[in-house]
Design a protein around this motif. Structure first.
Motif, PDB file in Angstrom:
ATOM      1  N   ILE A 162      -1.962   1.556  -1.322  1.00  0.00           N
ATOM      2  CA  ILE A 162      -1.627   0.371  -0.972  1.00  0.00           C
ATOM      3  C   ILE A 162      -2.363  -0.737  -1.955  1.00  0.00           C
ATOM      4  CG2 ILE A 162      -1.402  -1.818   0.511  1.00  0.00           C
ATOM      5  CD1 ILE A 162      -0.704   0.267   2.629  1.00  0.00           C
ATOM      6  N   LYS A 163      -3.600  -0.448  -2.222  1.00  0.00           N
ATOM      7  CA  LYS A 163      -4.435  -1.412  -2.997  1.00  0.00           C
ATOM      8  C   LYS A 163      -3.846  -1.282  -4.514  1.00  0.00           C
ATOM      9  CE  LYS A 163      -8.392  -0.660  -0.957  1.00  0.00           C
ATOM     10  NZ  LYS A 163      -9.877  -0.346  -0.998  1.00  0.00           N
ATOM     11  N   ALA A 164      -3.624   0.025  -5.090  1.00  0.00           N
ATOM     12  CA  ALA A 164      -3.414   0.102  -6.098  1.00  0.00           C
ATOM     13  C   ALA A 164      -1.940  -0.335  -6.543  1.00  0.00           C
ATOM     14  CB  ALA A 164      -3.218   1.764  -6.533  1.00  0.00           C
ATOM     15  N   VAL A 165      -0.828  -0.362  -5.756  1.00  0.00           N
ATOM     16  CA  VAL A 165       0.239  -0.948  -5.857  1.00  0.00           C
ATOM     17  C   VAL A 165       0.337  -2.350  -5.878  1.00  0.00           C
ATOM     18  CG1 VAL A 165       2.642  -1.339  -5.147  1.00  0.00           C
ATOM     19  CG2 VAL A 165       1.636   0.936  -4.999  1.00  0.00           C
ATOM     20  N   ALA A 166      -0.618  -2.951  -5.024  1.00  0.00           N
ATOM     21  CA  ALA A 166      -0.664  -4.317  -4.955  1.00  0.00           C
ATOM     22  C   ALA A 166      -1.419  -4.793  -6.266  1.00  0.00           C
ATOM     23  CB  ALA A 166      -1.780  -4.775  -3.902  1.00  0.00           C
ATOM     24  N   LYS A 167      -2.371  -4.089  -6.646  1.00  0.00           N
ATOM     25  CA  LYS A 167      -3.136  -4.602  -7.886  1.00  0.00           C
ATOM     26  C   LYS A 167      -2.066  -4.504  -8.986  1.00  0.00           C
ATOM     27  CE  LYS A 167      -7.047  -3.564 -10.830  1.00  0.00           C
ATOM     28  NZ  LYS A 167      -8.213  -2.504 -11.062  1.00  0.00           N
ATOM     29  N   GLU A 168      -1.343  -3.717  -9.241  1.00  0.00           N
ATOM     30  CA  GLU A 168      -0.219  -3.144 -10.271  1.00  0.00           C
ATOM     31  C   GLU A 168       0.580  -4.486 -10.339  1.00  0.00           C
ATOM     32  OE1 GLU A 168       4.090  -0.694 -10.787  1.00  0.00           O
ATOM     33  OE2 GLU A 168       2.260   0.184  -9.681  1.00  0.00           O
ATOM     34  N   PHE A 169       1.170  -5.303  -8.963  1.00  0.00           N
ATOM     35  CA  PHE A 169       1.794  -6.386  -8.961  1.00  0.00           C
ATOM     36  C   PHE A 169       1.130  -7.785  -8.930  1.00  0.00           C
ATOM     37  CE2 PHE A 169       4.976  -2.874  -7.416  1.00  0.00           C
ATOM     38  CZ  PHE A 169       6.016  -3.464  -8.313  1.00  0.00           C
ATOM     39  N   GLY A 170      -0.198  -7.578  -8.816  1.00  0.00           N
ATOM     40  CA  GLY A 170      -0.818  -8.916  -8.909  1.00  0.00           C
ATOM     41  C   GLY A 170      -0.995  -9.525  -7.638  1.00  0.00           C
ATOM     42  N   VAL A 171      -0.854  -8.657  -6.292  1.00  0.00           N
ATOM     43  CA  VAL A 171      -0.720  -9.430  -5.074  1.00  0.00           C
ATOM     44  C   VAL A 171      -2.067  -9.220  -4.219  1.00  0.00           C
ATOM     45  CG1 VAL A 171       0.414  -9.049  -2.762  1.00  0.00           C
ATOM     46  CG2 VAL A 171       1.657  -8.925  -4.820  1.00  0.00           C
ATOM     47  N   LYS A 172      -2.593 -10.277  -3.827  1.00  0.00           N
ATOM     48  CA  LYS A 172      -3.823 -10.186  -2.993  1.00  0.00           C
ATOM     49  C   LYS A 172      -3.638  -9.163  -1.998  1.00  0.00           C
ATOM     50  CE  LYS A 172      -7.464 -12.709  -0.949  1.00  0.00           C
ATOM     51  NZ  LYS A 172      -7.871 -14.011  -0.309  1.00  0.00           N
ATOM     52  N   CYS A 173      -4.569  -8.278  -1.529  1.00  0.00           N
ATOM     53  CA  CYS A 173      -4.563  -7.222  -0.520  1.00  0.00           C
ATOM     54  C   CYS A 173      -5.824  -7.030  -0.142  1.00  0.00           C
ATOM     55  CB  CYS A 173      -3.714  -6.037  -1.336  1.00  0.00           C
ATOM     56  SG  CYS A 173      -3.666  -4.605  -0.275  1.00  0.00           S
ATOM     57  N   GLU A 174      -5.647  -6.858   1.345  1.00  0.00           N
ATOM     58  CA  GLU A 174      -6.835  -6.512   1.889  1.00  0.00           C
ATOM     59  C   GLU A 174      -6.264  -5.158   2.863  1.00  0.00           C
ATOM     60  OE1 GLU A 174      -8.451  -8.177   5.889  1.00  0.00           O
ATOM     61  OE2 GLU A 174      -7.455  -9.742   4.769  1.00  0.00           O
ATOM     62  N   THR A 175      -7.326  -4.319   3.358  1.00  0.00           N
ATOM     63  CA  THR A 175      -6.899  -2.898   3.876  1.00  0.00           C
ATOM     64  C   THR A 175      -7.353  -3.169   5.384  1.00  0.00           C
ATOM     65  OG1 THR A 175      -8.365  -1.694   2.842  1.00  0.00           O
ATOM     66  CG2 THR A 175      -6.390  -1.759   2.000  1.00  0.00           C
ATOM     67  N   TYR A 176      -6.920  -2.516   6.184  1.00  0.00           N
ATOM     68  CA  TYR A 176      -7.351  -2.420   7.748  1.00  0.00           C
ATOM     69  C   TYR A 176      -7.200  -1.117   8.540  1.00  0.00           C
ATOM     70  CZ  TYR A 176      -8.110  -4.532  12.476  1.00  0.00           C
ATOM     71  OH  TYR A 176      -8.553  -5.032  13.275  1.00  0.00           O
ATOM     72  N   TYR A 177      -7.714  -0.511   9.241  1.00  0.00           N
ATOM     73  CA  TYR A 177      -7.265   0.574   9.928  1.00  0.00           C
ATOM     74  C   TYR A 177      -7.733   0.690  11.587  1.00  0.00           C
ATOM     75  CZ  TYR A 177     -11.489   2.949   9.222  1.00  0.00           C
ATOM     76  OH  TYR A 177     -12.843   3.204   9.125  1.00  0.00           O
ATOM     77  N   LEU A 178      -6.990   0.879  12.207  1.00  0.00           N
ATOM     78  CA  LEU A 178      -7.340   1.279  13.714  1.00  0.00           C
ATOM     79  C   LEU A 178      -7.043   2.598  14.174  1.00  0.00           C
ATOM     80  CD1 LEU A 178      -5.714  -2.099  15.182  1.00  0.00           C
ATOM     81  CD2 LEU A 178      -8.203  -1.868  15.119  1.00  0.00           C
ATOM     82  N   THR A 179      -7.862   2.956  15.517  1.00  0.00           N
ATOM     83  CA  THR A 179      -7.671   4.255  16.011  1.00  0.00           C
ATOM     84  C   THR A 179      -6.820   4.087  17.317  1.00  0.00           C
ATOM     85  OG1 THR A 179      -9.719   4.934  14.989  1.00  0.00           O
ATOM     86  CG2 THR A 179      -8.967   6.353  16.972  1.00  0.00           C
ATOM     87  N   SER A 180      -5.745   4.799  17.143  1.00  0.00           N
ATOM     88  CA  SER A 180      -4.820   4.657  18.245  1.00  0.00           C
ATOM     89  C   SER A 180      -3.880   5.864  18.336  1.00  0.00           C
ATOM     90  CB  SER A 180      -4.089   3.578  18.341  1.00  0.00           C
ATOM     91  OG  SER A 180      -3.107   3.119  19.315  1.00  0.00           O
ATOM     92  N   ASP A 181      -3.493   6.226  19.608  1.00  0.00           N
ATOM     93  CA  ASP A 181      -2.548   7.430  19.486  1.00  0.00           C
ATOM     94  C   ASP A 181      -1.201   6.847  19.506  1.00  0.00           C
ATOM     95  OD1 ASP A 181      -4.372   9.608  19.283  1.00  0.00           O
ATOM     96  OD2 ASP A 181      -4.513   9.835  21.617  1.00  0.00           O
ATOM     97  N   PHE A 182      -1.015   5.409  19.573  1.00  0.00           N
ATOM     98  CA  PHE A 182       0.303   4.874  19.651  1.00  0.00           C
ATOM     99  C   PHE A 182       0.210   3.987  18.388  1.00  0.00           C
ATOM    100  CE2 PHE A 182      -1.194   5.622  23.904  1.00  0.00           C
ATOM    101  CZ  PHE A 182      -0.031   6.497  24.369  1.00  0.00           C
ATOM    102  N   PRO A 183       0.751   4.384  17.257  1.00  0.00           N
ATOM    103  CA  PRO A 183       0.771   3.839  16.334  1.00  0.00           C
ATOM    104  C   PRO A 183       1.564   2.565  16.271  1.00  0.00           C
ATOM    105  CG  PRO A 183       1.480   5.921  15.505  1.00  0.00           C
ATOM    106  CD  PRO A 183       1.255   6.056  17.131  1.00  0.00           C
TER     107      PRO A 183
END
Length: 145
Positions: free
Chosen positions: A74-95
């Motif tokens: 996701i970061k690579a695509v955002a960089k390609e398009f010049g879009v500000k991007c941060e990433t985040y993840y959580l742990t859960s059995d229910f996406p």
């Protein structure tokens, strides 16, 4: 209108294609993107402590590696398009619940995600995380097919 868009991914090919569309959309409306993925919980099926600790560490390392790979995409695509991007993840059995929680945690005003298009019995049995997000979320959801 929308300034903070949550873009969840599971790393599948359809998600990767939709990530590009979501980020293109974010660029068009001058919005920021928060790339997101959910990691599964560790489930215990053994009874010896040494086995549990080793297995849990391997499981956690593999989940973090998968999440990092998905979010780096996701970061690579955002960089390609010049879009500000941060990433985040959580742990859960229910996406779906993790997606909604992430959108709330990051003050997103839109969730943009893929519809995997499961149909028939497969759709009934496996369900759709997108459908669950649509059903349970108060934040607008943009679904890409």
């Amino acid at each position: 209108m929308f300034k903070h868009i949550l873009v969840p991914t599971d790393g599948s090919e359809i998600s990767k294609r939709v990530v590009r569309d979501c980020i293109k959309f974010a660029k068009e409306i001058n919005a920021e993107v928060i790339g997101f993925t959910a990691m599964p919980e560790y489930s215990v099926y053994a009874y010896e402590a040494e086995v549990l600790l080793d297995a849990m560490e391997q499981f956690t390392n593999q989940c973090i590696a998968n999440a990092t790979r998905n979010l780096d995409d996701i970061k690579a695509v955002a960089k390609e398009f010049g879009v500000k991007c941060e990433t985040y993840y959580l742990t859960s059995d229910f996406p779906y619940a993790a997606i909604i929680q992430a959108a709330q945690d990051k003050n997103c005003d839109l969730i943009a995600m893929a519809a995997h298009g499961r149909k028939g019995i497969k759709g009934i049995l496996l369900g759709s995380e997108t459908q669950k997000v649509l059903t349970h979320c108060q934040i607008p959801v943009l679904v890409f097919r």
